[in-house]
Design an enzyme around this catalytic site. Structure first.
Site, PDB file in Angstrom:
ATOM      1  N   GLN A  74       1.052  -0.893   0.241  1.00  0.00           N
ATOM      2  CA  GLN A  74       0.108  -0.016   0.283  1.00  0.00           C
ATOM      3  C   GLN A  74       0.778   1.135   0.048  1.00  0.00           C
ATOM      4  O   GLN A  74       0.762   2.328   0.435  1.00  0.00           O
ATOM      5  CB  GLN A  74      -0.718   0.004   1.139  1.00  0.00           C
ATOM      6  CG  GLN A  74      -2.460  -1.064   1.088  1.00  0.00           C
ATOM      7  CD  GLN A  74      -2.995  -0.598  -0.397  1.00  0.00           C
ATOM      8  OE1 GLN A  74      -3.381   0.496  -0.505  1.00  0.00           O
ATOM      9  NE2 GLN A  74      -3.463  -1.460  -0.830  1.00  0.00           N
ATOM     10  N   SER A  75       2.025   1.399  -0.544  1.00  0.00           N
ATOM     11  CA  SER A  75       3.131   2.521  -0.931  1.00  0.00           C
ATOM     12  C   SER A  75       2.289   3.384  -1.068  1.00  0.00           C
ATOM     13  O   SER A  75       1.933   3.225  -2.402  1.00  0.00           O
ATOM     14  CB  SER A  75       4.468   1.857  -1.244  1.00  0.00           C
ATOM     15  OG  SER A  75       4.812   3.335  -1.481  1.00  0.00           O
ATOM     16  N   ASN A  76       1.924   4.799  -0.537  1.00  0.00           N
ATOM     17  CA  ASN A  76       2.253   5.224  -1.211  1.00  0.00           C
ATOM     18  C   ASN A  76       3.017   6.144  -2.597  1.00  0.00           C
ATOM     19  O   ASN A  76       3.164   7.048  -3.249  1.00  0.00           O
ATOM     20  CB  ASN A  76       1.470   7.292  -0.481  1.00  0.00           C
ATOM     21  CG  ASN A  76      -0.175   6.316   0.875  1.00  0.00           C
ATOM     22  OD1 ASN A  76      -0.695   5.843   0.000  1.00  0.00           O
ATOM     23  ND2 ASN A  76       1.112   6.284   1.909  1.00  0.00           N
ATOM     24  N   ALA A  78       5.165   4.597  -4.014  1.00  0.00           N
ATOM     25  CA  ALA A  78       5.239   4.122  -5.210  1.00  0.00           C
ATOM     26  C   ALA A  78       3.854   4.792  -6.045  1.00  0.00           C
ATOM     27  O   ALA A  78       4.047   4.742  -7.580  1.00  0.00           O
ATOM     28  CB  ALA A  78       4.605   2.111  -4.890  1.00  0.00           C
TER      29      ALA A  78
END
Ligand code: PLP
Length: 326
Positions: A74-76, A78
């Site tokens: 859930q990387s912002n 990325a």
């Protein structure tokens, strides 16, 4: 002061500076303000958009055609990198950890929509996986550019050196003098840029990083080192004092990405008093920490305290069950 580093305009700046009057009243002070970097634009915004202006500026100057970065599912960071790459016409490969979840939602859904290629690390070292991908890209005749985890190197953090200047301009206009700027801190780039900016401006505001995962003993030295690198990178003649790298690690709770009751309460308070969405992993945790510090009477009622909203709301959708359980 503006620097001469290559920069691609990606963000809508300046982001708003907003008083939180209803929340301040509900908590009995101090006077709370929000710096809305959740509204930087670019595929639902967040703090990485500012960093990516400089990182992609550097990538394009070096003739890159592919950007590679890493993060959690859930990387912002990325998601914003995927959006920035799309905007610049570059390919994007994401090394996400550890494994593909059952449901493709939140940031991961957006990564797909934005056209990024996703590679699962299977729990292997992310930096190593990124280097492997870069080698494959080179072998295929492409020119990769690796963006470190969180976009947190001197180039990325320079954006928050500039953002501190932006805040100082805005706070003069609003005639408010902040005692403390609090923010969620993880890879440390945002905090170190702000700290370097404050040092360059000889501003005495305290920059308080609320750790979302690591102990203060690990994060604070990293913030200091990176702040000094930013100063060196920009050739500014100023010292960043060691005591400036302030980190609290009392609010990590269940650990990275684990949303507990304090985070849920903070998310609900901001939503219901101010119509503002925080996220479960970073800003919800940091705001829970800030609220705990307020309840412990860390500030006087008349102090002005700024929370730097670093974005992340797309991850809310991946925490549906935990949010509804409360
Ligand atoms: C929403 C949000 N807030 C805060 C952070 C932490 O910023 P930094 O990695 O610069 O410490 C991140 C990092 O990914 C983030 O996505």
């Amino acid at each position: 002061m503006t620097n001469r580093m290559p920069r691609v305009p990606l963000a809508h700046l300046p982001t708003p500076l907003q008083p939180l009057e209803r929340l301040s009243r509900a908590l009995g002070g101090p006077r709370l303000w929000l710096k809305r970097d959740d509204l930087t634009g670019l595929a639902l915004g967040g703090n990485k958009t500012r960093k990516l202006e400089y990182l992609l500026g550097d990538a394009l100057q070096r003739g890159a055609d592919t950007v590679i970065t890493a993060g959690a599912a859930q990387s912002n960071h990325a998601r914003q990198t995927a959006a920035a790459a799309a905007r610049c016409g570059l390919r994007c490969v994401l090394a996400l950890s550890p494994m593909a979840p059952e449901t493709t939602t939140g940031n991961l859904l957006l990564d797909r929509l934005l056209g990024a290629q996703v590679r699962w690390t299977g729990g292997r070292d992310r930096a190593e996986v990124m280097q492997e991908i870069a080698a494959e890209e080179r072998a295929a005749g492409r020119e990769p550019y690796v963006i470190p985890y969180g976009g947190s190197n001197a180039i990325g953090a320079t954006a928050y050196f500039e953002a501190m200047h932006e805040l100082v301009r805005q706070s003069r206009q609003a005639q408010v003098e902040f005692h403390t700027v609090a923010l969620a801190s993880s890879s440390g780039g945002t905090q170190s840029g702000l700290l370097a900016g404050a040092a360059a401006l000889h501003d005495t505001v305290r920059i308080l990083g609320i750790s979302v995962d690591e102990p203060a003993g690990v994060l604070a030295p990293r913030v200091l080192r990176l702040a000094r690198l930013v100063i060196e990178h920009l050739a500014v003649r100023v010292d960043v004092p060691e005591e400036g790298a302030m980190v609290v690690d009392d609010y990590v709770g269940g650990g990275y990405g684990v949303m507990g009751e304090p985070e849920r309460e903070a998310i609900e308070l901001l939503a219901r008093y101010e119509g503002v969405l925080l996220d479960p992993v970073y800003t919800g945790k940091a705001m829970a920490g800030l609220i705990a510090l307020i309840r412990a009477k860390t500030w006087r009622r008349e102090d002005a305290v700024l929370f730097w909203h670093t974005g992340g709301a797309p991850a809310l959708f991946a925490y549906q069950d935990a949010l509804l359980r409360g």
